[in-house]
Design a protein around this motif. Structure first.
Motif, mmCIF file in Angstrom:
data_model
loop_
_atom_site.group_PDB
_atom_site.id
_atom_site.type_symbol
_atom_site.label_atom_id
_atom_site.label_comp_id
_atom_site.label_asym_id
_atom_site.label_seq_id
_atom_site.Cartn_x
_atom_site.Cartn_y
_atom_site.Cartn_z
ATOM 1 N N LYS A 47 -2.539 -7.767 17.709
ATOM 2 C CA LYS A 47 -2.076 -8.111 16.260
ATOM 3 C C LYS A 47 -1.801 -6.570 15.642
ATOM 4 C CE LYS A 47 -3.597 -12.688 15.806
ATOM 5 N NZ LYS A 47 -4.575 -13.675 14.919
ATOM 6 N N THR A 48 -2.107 -5.769 16.342
ATOM 7 C CA THR A 48 -1.963 -4.231 15.690
ATOM 8 C C THR A 48 -1.045 -3.308 16.303
ATOM 9 O OG1 THR A 48 -3.914 -3.556 16.875
ATOM 10 C CG2 THR A 48 -4.461 -4.443 14.557
ATOM 11 N N PHE A 49 -0.511 -2.460 15.736
ATOM 12 C CA PHE A 49 0.229 -1.537 16.513
ATOM 13 C C PHE A 49 -0.530 -0.424 17.330
ATOM 14 C CE2 PHE A 49 3.907 1.499 16.781
ATOM 15 C CZ PHE A 49 4.896 0.863 17.521
ATOM 16 N N HIS A 50 0.216 0.421 17.932
ATOM 17 C CA HIS A 50 -0.514 1.601 18.432
ATOM 18 C C HIS A 50 -1.059 2.476 17.747
ATOM 19 C CE1 HIS A 50 0.333 -0.233 22.534
ATOM 20 N NE2 HIS A 50 1.564 -0.093 22.406
ATOM 21 N N ILE A 51 -2.033 2.246 16.819
ATOM 22 C CA ILE A 51 -2.682 3.316 15.702
ATOM 23 C C ILE A 51 -4.089 3.089 16.223
ATOM 24 C CG2 ILE A 51 -3.092 4.023 13.445
ATOM 25 C CD1 ILE A 51 -0.433 2.480 12.564
ATOM 26 N N VAL A 52 -4.770 4.122 16.400
ATOM 27 C CA VAL A 52 -6.300 3.968 16.887
ATOM 28 C C VAL A 52 -6.985 3.342 15.878
ATOM 29 C CG1 VAL A 52 -8.183 5.408 17.544
ATOM 30 C CG2 VAL A 52 -5.724 6.065 18.378
ATOM 31 N N GLU A 53 -6.949 3.622 14.670
ATOM 32 C CA GLU A 53 -7.818 3.169 13.696
ATOM 33 C C GLU A 53 -7.681 1.577 13.463
ATOM 34 O OE1 GLU A 53 -5.837 5.428 13.169
ATOM 35 O OE2 GLU A 53 -7.415 7.469 12.892
ATOM 36 N N HIS A 54 -6.370 1.207 13.738
ATOM 37 C CA HIS A 54 -5.988 -0.117 13.465
ATOM 38 C C HIS A 54 -6.648 -0.904 14.772
ATOM 39 C CE1 HIS A 54 -2.407 0.480 10.453
ATOM 40 N NE2 HIS A 54 -3.501 1.139 10.194
ATOM 41 N N ASN A 55 -6.226 -0.426 15.813
ATOM 42 C CA ASN A 55 -6.659 -0.930 17.351
ATOM 43 C C ASN A 55 -8.267 -1.374 17.069
ATOM 44 O OD1 ASN A 55 -4.508 0.892 19.230
ATOM 45 N ND2 ASN A 55 -4.036 -1.233 18.111
ATOM 46 N N LYS A 56 -8.871 -0.377 16.699
ATOM 47 C CA LYS A 56 -10.619 -0.409 16.421
ATOM 48 C C LYS A 56 -10.988 -1.751 15.573
ATOM 49 C CE LYS A 56 -11.899 4.465 17.443
ATOM 50 N NZ LYS A 56 -12.693 5.767 16.773
ATOM 51 N N LEU A 57 -10.253 -1.764 14.453
ATOM 52 C CA LEU A 57 -10.517 -2.892 13.792
ATOM 53 C C LEU A 57 -10.267 -4.443 14.461
ATOM 54 C CD1 LEU A 57 -8.954 -1.989 10.352
ATOM 55 C CD2 LEU A 57 -11.265 -2.044 10.887
ATOM 56 N N GLU A 58 -9.229 -4.451 15.402
ATOM 57 C CA GLU A 58 -9.011 -5.434 16.022
ATOM 58 C C GLU A 58 -9.810 -5.817 17.030
ATOM 59 O OE1 GLU A 58 -5.272 -8.041 18.061
ATOM 60 O OE2 GLU A 58 -5.204 -5.805 17.709
ATOM 61 N N GLU A 59 -10.335 -4.773 17.708
ATOM 62 C CA GLU A 59 -11.430 -4.733 18.814
ATOM 63 C C GLU A 59 -12.837 -5.197 18.233
ATOM 64 O OE1 GLU A 59 -11.553 -0.854 20.540
ATOM 65 O OE2 GLU A 59 -9.687 -1.209 21.458
ATOM 66 N N ALA A 60 -13.149 -4.637 16.985
ATOM 67 C CA ALA A 60 -14.525 -5.072 16.485
ATOM 68 C C ALA A 60 -14.453 -6.525 16.045
ATOM 69 C CB ALA A 60 -14.831 -4.215 15.338
ATOM 70 N N TYR A 61 -13.274 -7.076 15.639
ATOM 71 C CA TYR A 61 -13.155 -8.468 15.202
ATOM 72 C C TYR A 61 -13.502 -9.518 16.370
ATOM 73 C CZ TYR A 61 -11.529 -12.638 13.265
ATOM 74 O OH TYR A 61 -11.097 -13.917 12.591
ATOM 75 N N TYR A 62 -12.984 -8.877 17.515
ATOM 76 C CA TYR A 62 -12.741 -9.827 18.747
ATOM 77 C C TYR A 62 -14.096 -9.540 19.246
ATOM 78 C CZ TYR A 62 -8.401 -11.807 17.140
ATOM 79 O OH TYR A 62 -7.372 -12.434 16.447
ATOM 80 N N LYS A 63 -15.129 -8.810 19.330
ATOM 81 C CA LYS A 63 -16.079 -8.612 19.969
ATOM 82 C C LYS A 63 -16.911 -9.704 20.437
ATOM 83 C CE LYS A 63 -16.967 -3.442 20.186
ATOM 84 N NZ LYS A 63 -16.942 -3.640 21.486
#
Length: 505
Positions: free
Chosen positions: A259-275
């Motif tokens: 749900k996020t593009f290849h932007i590191v800060e954005h990817n981290k948010l998505e990873e944290a949400y689905y942990k």
């Protein structure tokens, strides 16, 4: 195969009831169709039954137990009155005394449809349920459950049966009260007045003047809605983020499988949400709020930090402040709140769904919808942010409520309004309105919305996954029953109550 049953259910007529039919009240209905069904009763428990429908060959209406269906339109036309048994699905019927029990359990016990079904299946479905549920206490040997195995229809109440039954029963009650056809409509404004919300005083000239008050506040229960701010278009599915008009937004800032593009800060948010550890951290947070310590051996490191259900923020604070902190929304958004306008006695005059926020402009429009003419406006309109509402109306040169004072309720004025705000003190300090006081006591209960929100909040878990139409109807029915209960309690307490025409509200 012929199965044994406890009874049969037929249409309430043997002749056609359609006034424009050549066979009106004359020709006998024909072409019976019989099939198995289940009847849920309060007195006798669950019963396997047969149900039969009949047909008019002249006007092509098929008559069922509760309604008739035209062959070409499939429109169900219900009969007048409230039947003793209501068909809630093709093969399921529920007696109205049982539906009345469910409705009151939901209104005053906050029971969900699933819990109503569980209670019925365990405690009411069998006349000797107290023995079956406590076999050892009654020295009864366990035996194989065989009832219902030979009957084609389920003898277990399901939550959808309860909910469907509640909706149909409520609609039939509304139809019978108004002596009209079955039409889905919201309750709207409850035209109520009583000695606790309608006071008559002598003014300085010795004339009689009325003092009426209305109280406004919101509750954060809600239903899933489109993630576009203030969009009122219903979602096609509960699990979607956007309505059909805004589905194109799903592809913005999204990549394949993410749900996020290849932007590191954005990817981290998505990873944290689905942990997977997120749920555990929510439980830890609940323990902490309850004043209990979290066991050290169960604490997960920083990698499992909970970032919330609806929105997430990046770790740490930006040097530019919270306004610049990165945020994201991955789950379904819900409406902001349900706004109530009430009488101080406890009667809910009206309610409305606020989608995006509790905007002052929205509160103003809601109040004008409830009190549509200057003659209908109350003498006092009590709202926790009345200083902003007053300023808004003044800036817009809106004189609709020019004869209405706008005090803030005592609790919010003491806790949330600054003494240094002279505008607020001048227009909204409740002590500045002597008509609200009598012998040092307040005439009206200005905290009634806060108290009612405790009752209303009990429906959060029941309502949150309903579609918008069911949500609105269910909530409207609960409010209607609550108003009937409050009105009854006022009368029991010897308080004079009466109904007002809408224009006099």
């Amino acid at each position: 195969m012929i199965y044994p049953a406890y009874g049969d259910i037929y249409p309430p007529t043997y002749v056609c009831l359609s006034s424009d039919c050549p066979n009106y009240q004359m020709g006998v209905l024909t072409d019976p169709i019989t099939y198995q069904a289940t009847q849920f009763t309060l007195q006798y428990g669950v019963l396997p039954i047969y149900t039969t429908s009949m047909y008019c060959c002249k006007c092509f209406q098929r008559y069922h137990h509760n309604f008739s269906v035209h062959k070409s339109t499939n429109t169900q036309t219900y009969y007048y009155g409230v039947p003793s048994t209501i068909q809630v699905a093709t093969h399921f019927f529920i007696d109205t005394p049982l539906l009345e029990l469910f409705a009151n359990a939901e209104a005053f016990g906050w029971l969900s449809s699933m819990n109503c079904a569980h209670i019925y299946n365990i405690a009411l479905a069998h006349s000797n349920a107290y023995i079956l549920n406590n076999r050892h206490a009654f020295a009864m040997a366990p035996e194989a459950e065989h009832m219902g195995k030979s009957w084609p229809c389920s003898l277990q109440m399901q939550d959808e049966n309860v909910l469907n039954g509640f909706f149909i029963y409520s609609l039939l009650l509304d139809k019978a009260e108004k002596q009209s056809q079955l039409i889905l409509e919201m309750e709207g404004i409850y035209p109520h007045a009583c000695d606790k919300c309608f006071v008559v005083l002598d003014n300085e000239h010795g004339q009689k003047v009325k003092i009426q008050a209305a109280v406004c506040n919101g509750n954060t229960i809600g239903h899933p809605c489109c993630a576009v701010h203030d969009c009122k278009m219903p979602l096609y599915s509960h699990w979607l983020q956007f309505c059909s008009d805004h589905q194109n937004l799903c592809s913005i800032c999204a990549d394949e499988g993410s749900k996020t593009f290849h932007i590191v800060e954005h990817n981290k948010l998505e990873e944290a949400y689905y942990k997977p550890a997120k749920a555990l951290f929510q439980l830890h947070a609940q323990l902490t709020r309850a004043g209990l310590s979290v066991p050290s051996d169960s604490v997960i490191g920083d990698e499992g930090e909970d970032v919330g259900e609806e929105s997430t923020e990046c770790v740490g604070k930006s040097d530019k402040g919270n306004a610049y902190c990165l945020k994201a929304r991955f789950g379904t958004q819900c409406t902001h709140n349900e706004q109530l306008i009430m009488r101080p006695c406890g009667i809910i005059l009206a309610w409305a769904t606020f989608y995006g926020s509790e905007a002052i402009s929205a509160v103003s429009e809601f109040a004008k919808a409830v009190f549509p003419t200057p003659q209908s406006t109350p003498e006092y309109f009590i709202f926790d942010n009345n200083c902003k509402l007053h300023a808004h109306q003044e800036a817009k040169q809106d004189h609709h409520f020019s004869d209405t004072a706008l005090p803030v309720d005592v609790f919010h004025f003491n806790s949330k309004h600054k003494e240094t705000d002279l505008y607020c003190q001048q227009h909204c300090n409740p002590a500045a309105f002597p008509d609200l006081l009598e012998n040092g006591k307040w005439h009206f209960n200005t905290s009634i919305c806060e108290q009612t929100n405790v009752w209303l909040g009990g429906y959060q878990a029941i309502l949150r996954n309903m579609t918008v139409h069911r949500y609105n109807f269910y909530l409207d029915e609960m409010i209607k029953r609550q108003n009937q209960h409050v009105n009854s309690e006022l009368k029991k307490a010897g308080i004079h109550t009466w109904l007002l025409p809408i224009a006099a509200l």
